[in-house]
Each structure stands twice: as structure tokens, then as C-alpha cells.
Design a protein around this motif. Structure first.
Motif, PDB file in Angstrom:
ATOM      1  N   GLY A  90      -4.941   2.902  -2.023  1.00 12.54           N
ATOM      2  CA  GLY A  90      -5.719   3.834  -2.822  1.00 12.54           C
ATOM      3  C   GLY A  90      -4.900   4.614  -3.822  1.00 12.54           C
ATOM      4  O   GLY A  90      -5.368   5.615  -4.366  1.00 12.54           O
ATOM      5  N   THR A  91      -3.675   4.157  -4.084  1.00  8.84           N
ATOM      6  CA  THR A  91      -2.777   4.884  -4.973  1.00  8.84           C
ATOM      7  C   THR A  91      -2.390   4.014  -6.166  1.00  8.84           C
ATOM      8  O   THR A  91      -2.525   2.799  -6.135  1.00  8.84           O
ATOM      9  CB  THR A  91      -1.490   5.304  -4.241  1.00  8.84           C
ATOM     10  OG1 THR A  91      -0.720   4.128  -3.937  1.00  8.84           O
ATOM     11  CG2 THR A  91      -1.816   6.029  -2.946  1.00  8.84           C
ATOM     12  N   THR A  92      -1.886   4.658  -7.204  1.00  8.75           N
ATOM     13  CA  THR A  92      -1.380   3.949  -8.378  1.00  8.75           C
ATOM     14  C   THR A  92      -0.024   4.535  -8.754  1.00  8.75           C
ATOM     15  O   THR A  92       0.112   5.757  -8.869  1.00  8.75           O
ATOM     16  CB  THR A  92      -2.340   4.102  -9.578  1.00  8.75           C
ATOM     17  OG1 THR A  92      -3.626   3.586  -9.218  1.00  8.75           O
ATOM     18  CG2 THR A  92      -1.809   3.336 -10.778  1.00  8.75           C
ATOM     19  N   GLY A  93       0.973   3.678  -8.909  1.00  9.78           N
ATOM     20  CA  GLY A  93       2.274   4.140  -9.349  1.00  9.78           C
ATOM     21  C   GLY A  93       3.147   4.738  -8.279  1.00  9.78           C
ATOM     22  O   GLY A  93       4.141   5.407  -8.586  1.00  9.78           O
ATOM     23  N   LEU A  94       2.802   4.506  -7.011  1.00 15.99           N
ATOM     24  CA  LEU A  94       3.671   4.939  -5.925  1.00 15.99           C
ATOM     25  C   LEU A  94       3.433   4.046  -4.711  1.00 15.99           C
ATOM     26  O   LEU A  94       2.406   3.378  -4.598  1.00 15.99           O
ATOM     27  CB  LEU A  94       3.458   6.414  -5.577  1.00 15.99           C
ATOM     28  CG  LEU A  94       2.063   6.920  -5.203  1.00 15.99           C
ATOM     29  CD1 LEU A  94       1.720   6.638  -3.745  1.00 15.99           C
ATOM     30  CD2 LEU A  94       1.960   8.411  -5.459  1.00 15.99           C
TER      31      LEU A  94
ATOM     32  N   ASP B 101      10.848  15.726  -5.170  1.00 17.36           N
ATOM     33  CA  ASP B 101      11.789  14.604  -5.230  1.00 17.36           C
ATOM     34  C   ASP B 101      12.932  14.874  -4.258  1.00 17.36           C
ATOM     35  O   ASP B 101      13.668  15.851  -4.395  1.00 17.36           O
ATOM     36  CB  ASP B 101      12.325  14.455  -6.654  1.00 17.36           C
ATOM     37  CG  ASP B 101      13.204  13.218  -6.827  1.00 17.36           C
ATOM     38  OD1 ASP B 101      13.422  12.480  -5.840  1.00 17.36           O
ATOM     39  OD2 ASP B 101      13.672  13.001  -7.963  1.00 17.36           O
ATOM     40  N   LEU B 102      13.082  14.015  -3.251  1.00 20.32           N
ATOM     41  CA  LEU B 102      14.175  14.179  -2.292  1.00 20.32           C
ATOM     42  C   LEU B 102      15.489  13.630  -2.832  1.00 20.32           C
ATOM     43  O   LEU B 102      16.542  13.801  -2.204  1.00 20.32           O
ATOM     44  CB  LEU B 102      13.831  13.477  -0.971  1.00 20.32           C
ATOM     45  CG  LEU B 102      12.576  13.976  -0.247  1.00 20.32           C
ATOM     46  CD1 LEU B 102      12.444  13.281   1.111  1.00 20.32           C
ATOM     47  CD2 LEU B 102      12.592  15.481  -0.075  1.00 20.32           C
ATOM     48  N   GLU B 103      15.421  12.959  -3.976  1.00 24.84           N
ATOM     49  CA  GLU B 103      16.606  12.380  -4.622  1.00 24.84           C
ATOM     50  C   GLU B 103      17.349  11.436  -3.671  1.00 24.84           C
ATOM     51  O   GLU B 103      18.565  11.427  -3.597  1.00 24.84           O
ATOM     52  CB  GLU B 103      17.527  13.485  -5.140  1.00 24.84           C
ATOM     53  CG  GLU B 103      16.856  14.369  -6.183  1.00 24.84           C
ATOM     54  CD  GLU B 103      17.769  15.438  -6.748  1.00 24.84           C
ATOM     55  OE1 GLU B 103      18.884  15.617  -6.218  1.00 24.84           O
ATOM     56  OE2 GLU B 103      17.374  16.104  -7.729  1.00 24.84           O
ATOM     57  N   LEU B 104      16.549  10.633  -2.966  1.00 26.48           N
ATOM     58  CA  LEU B 104      17.078   9.635  -2.048  1.00 26.48           C
ATOM     59  C   LEU B 104      16.328   8.327  -2.261  1.00 26.48           C
ATOM     60  O   LEU B 104      15.131   8.326  -2.540  1.00 26.48           O
ATOM     61  CB  LEU B 104      16.867  10.062  -0.586  1.00 26.48           C
ATOM     62  CG  LEU B 104      17.581  11.307  -0.074  1.00 26.48           C
ATOM     63  CD1 LEU B 104      17.039  11.655   1.315  1.00 26.48           C
ATOM     64  CD2 LEU B 104      19.085  11.068  -0.013  1.00 26.48           C
ATOM     65  N   GLY B 105      17.026   7.220  -2.107  1.00 29.28           N
ATOM     66  CA  GLY B 105      16.354   5.943  -2.058  1.00 29.28           C
ATOM     67  C   GLY B 105      15.769   5.734  -0.668  1.00 29.28           C
ATOM     68  O   GLY B 105      16.025   6.512   0.261  1.00 29.28           O
ATOM     69  N   HIS B 106      14.984   4.681  -0.492  1.00 28.83           N
ATOM     70  CA  HIS B 106      14.323   4.442   0.791  1.00 28.83           C
ATOM     71  C   HIS B 106      15.332   4.261   1.925  1.00 28.83           C
ATOM     72  O   HIS B 106      15.171   4.848   3.012  1.00 28.83           O
ATOM     73  CB  HIS B 106      13.425   3.204   0.688  1.00 28.83           C
ATOM     74  CG  HIS B 106      12.705   2.888   1.962  1.00 28.83           C
ATOM     75  ND1 HIS B 106      13.079   1.849   2.789  1.00 28.83           N
ATOM     76  CD2 HIS B 106      11.646   3.479   2.561  1.00 28.83           C
ATOM     77  CE1 HIS B 106      12.284   1.802   3.835  1.00 28.83           C
ATOM     78  NE2 HIS B 106      11.398   2.779   3.729  1.00 28.83           N
TER      79      HIS B 106
ATOM     80  N   ALA C  73       4.217   7.282 -11.030  1.00 26.87           N
ATOM     81  CA  ALA C  73       3.169   8.293 -10.915  1.00 26.87           C
ATOM     82  C   ALA C  73       3.727   9.693 -10.720  1.00 26.87           C
ATOM     83  O   ALA C  73       3.066  10.679 -11.047  1.00 26.87           O
ATOM     84  CB  ALA C  73       2.242   7.956  -9.746  1.00 26.87           C
ATOM     85  N   LEU C  74       4.954   9.787 -10.195  1.00 30.61           N
ATOM     86  CA  LEU C  74       5.479  11.093  -9.805  1.00 30.61           C
ATOM     87  C   LEU C  74       6.633  11.592 -10.666  1.00 30.61           C
ATOM     88  O   LEU C  74       6.926  12.779 -10.687  1.00 30.61           O
ATOM     89  CB  LEU C  74       5.943  11.040  -8.344  1.00 30.61           C
ATOM     90  CG  LEU C  74       4.876  10.606  -7.334  1.00 30.61           C
ATOM     91  CD1 LEU C  74       5.475  10.460  -5.949  1.00 30.61           C
ATOM     92  CD2 LEU C  74       3.732  11.610  -7.314  1.00 30.61           C
ATOM     93  N   GLY C  75       7.307  10.687 -11.332  1.00 36.17           N
ATOM     94  CA  GLY C  75       8.470  11.115 -12.115  1.00 36.17           C
ATOM     95  C   GLY C  75       8.917  10.017 -13.054  1.00 36.17           C
ATOM     96  O   GLY C  75       8.160   9.589 -13.917  1.00 36.17           O
ATOM     97  N   THR C  76      10.125   9.525 -12.831  1.00 35.20           N
ATOM     98  CA  THR C  76      10.699   8.539 -13.742  1.00 35.20           C
ATOM     99  C   THR C  76      10.393   7.104 -13.349  1.00 35.20           C
ATOM    100  O   THR C  76      10.691   6.181 -14.106  1.00 35.20           O
ATOM    101  CB  THR C  76      12.223   8.714 -13.798  1.00 35.20           C
ATOM    102  OG1 THR C  76      12.772   8.477 -12.486  1.00 35.20           O
ATOM    103  CG2 THR C  76      12.588  10.116 -14.254  1.00 35.20           C
TER     104      THR C  76
END
Length: 217
Positions: free
Chosen positions: A84-88, A126-131, A106-109
Motif C-alpha cells: 500500500g506504499t509508493t517509493g518506500l 532518517d536513521l542514516e543507516l542502510g538495511h 518517498a521520504l528523502g533522496t
């Protein structure tokens, strides 16, 4: 059949085995098409989760890391949670209805950073972390400090009987001035999809941010 025994799963297995937290791996479902739907290989952590699990319950189930799809009683798959989301891409929930998602624009860059939709602010951070870094930190015990202000004495007992698709609804809610003391809030088990929908609707009304509108049952 794709060989799921890649380096990513070996590393994840090690992190799970050495975690100081109580961690439960939900077994993979042979019928899951999550990895194929999202085009995930075996190398990244995302692919390892999708192919080798139907989710991972971290810290007695407070944090739910998503993987492949499962039965109607289990956690939604990465693809289902993000339908149900777009861009994340939604990658995790917490028991109070907080959401973690990878930014796809959808949220930033759109650089794939992990964002957190917090229930005490109803906005994305933004947690500024990758998965992989996010998963590594949480399995290493970061939930303790990350959720310090949202926990209360005896929280383990309050969430012990919850099903994977259930969360706790607090009232007064933590984003309200009178809800900052979570220990005195009333707590009620509700479907996680309902909890996410409530947070999304309130955030939209407040004009803070859009949360996640769950389309899975």
C-alpha cells in the motif's frame, strides 16, 4: 530452485545466535514468492530474510523484522507490508506500531536509507543507516536504548501473548502530551494493520507526515 545458503544468511545466522536479546526466527514458507516479487538475490540481507525466514521476532517480539510471506497468522512479507506504499519498502514494525522503511524516493533522496516512523512524533526520521547496518545494530541489542522512553516496567509480560500480526495500542497515545508516561497508559491488543491505519490517519490529519496504510489483513 535458488540456493539460499549465501554469505548474507551465514552472517545473519551468526548475528542471531550471538544476540544478547531473545530472538525467534519464523521459518520460511515454501509458498512465499516475496524474493521473486521484489527481485531479491541471496547476497543482501533483504534477500536472506526473504528466502530464509518469514520474519524475525527480536527482543521478545518488540521488534519484528520482515522477511518472506507466510500464513495469515504470521508476519506479512516484505512485499505484502509495502503493497500500500509508493517509493518506500517497509522492512520492520515494532509492537507499538512504529514502522521502519527503506527510502525509495518517498521520504528523502531515495538512497535506500532506513527511516523510522515514530509513534511519539508521527513523523519519519532518517536513521542514516542502510538495511544491513540497521539489522546488525538491533540484533546487537540497540532496541534497549532506542526504545528506552517507550518502555515500562513489565512490558515483556504485556506483549508475551501477542500474535505476530498484533500490536499494542496505548492510550493516551505517546504523541499526546498526556501520553508521555507510557507506564500509566492503558494497553490493548489490536491487529497491527489497524494500529498502522490509525497512526497514518492521525498523522495525515495533523499534517506531520504520512505513515503506512496497511493493505494486508
Amino acid at each position: 530452485m535458488v540456493d539460499s545458503r549465501g554469505d548474507a544468511w551465514s552472517e545473519l545466522s551468526r548475528l542471531i545466535a550471538t544476540s544478547p536479546l531473545n530472538v525467534m526466527v519464523c521459518p520460511p514458507d515454501d509458498a512465499s514468492a516475496t524474493a521473486a516479487t521484489l527481485g531479491l538475490g541471496t547476497g543482501p540481507f533483504l534477500g536472506a530474510f526473504a528466502r530464509n525466514t518469514s520474519g524475525v521476532m527480536v527482543d521478545d517480539g518488540w521488534l519484528r523484522l520482515l522477511g518472506g510471506s507466510s500464513s495469515a497468522d504470521g508476519l506479512p512479507g516484505l512485499d505484502q507490508a509495502s503493497a500500500g506504499t509508493t517509493g518506500l519498502l517497509v522492512v520492520a514494525f515494532d509492537v507499538l506500531g512504529g514502522v521502519f522503511a527503506l527510502d525509495g524516493g518517498a521520504l528523502g533522496t531515495g538512497n535506500g536509507s532506513v527511516y523510522h516512523f515514530s509513534i511519539d512524533s508521527l513523523s519519519w526520521e532518517d536513521l542514516e543507516l542502510g538495511h544491513a547496518a540497521f539489522v546488525t545494530r538491533m540484533l546487537a541489542g540497540a532496541t534497549t536504548s532506542f526504545y528506552e522512553s517507550l518502555r515500562w516496567p513489565g512490558w515483556q509480560d504485556d506483549i508475551a501473548t501477542l500474535q505476530p500480526r498484533q500490536g499494542l495500542s496505548l492510550y493516551p497515545q505517546p504523541f499526546m502530551a498526556e501520553g508521555k508516561d507510557v507506564s500509566s497508559a492503558s494497553k490493548r491488543a489490536v491487529p497491527m494493520a489497524e494500529l498502522l491505519a490509525v497512526h497514518n490517519d492521525i498523522a495525515t490529519q495533523f499534517g506531520t507526515d504520512r505513515g503506512v496504510q496497511a493493505t494486508w489483513p
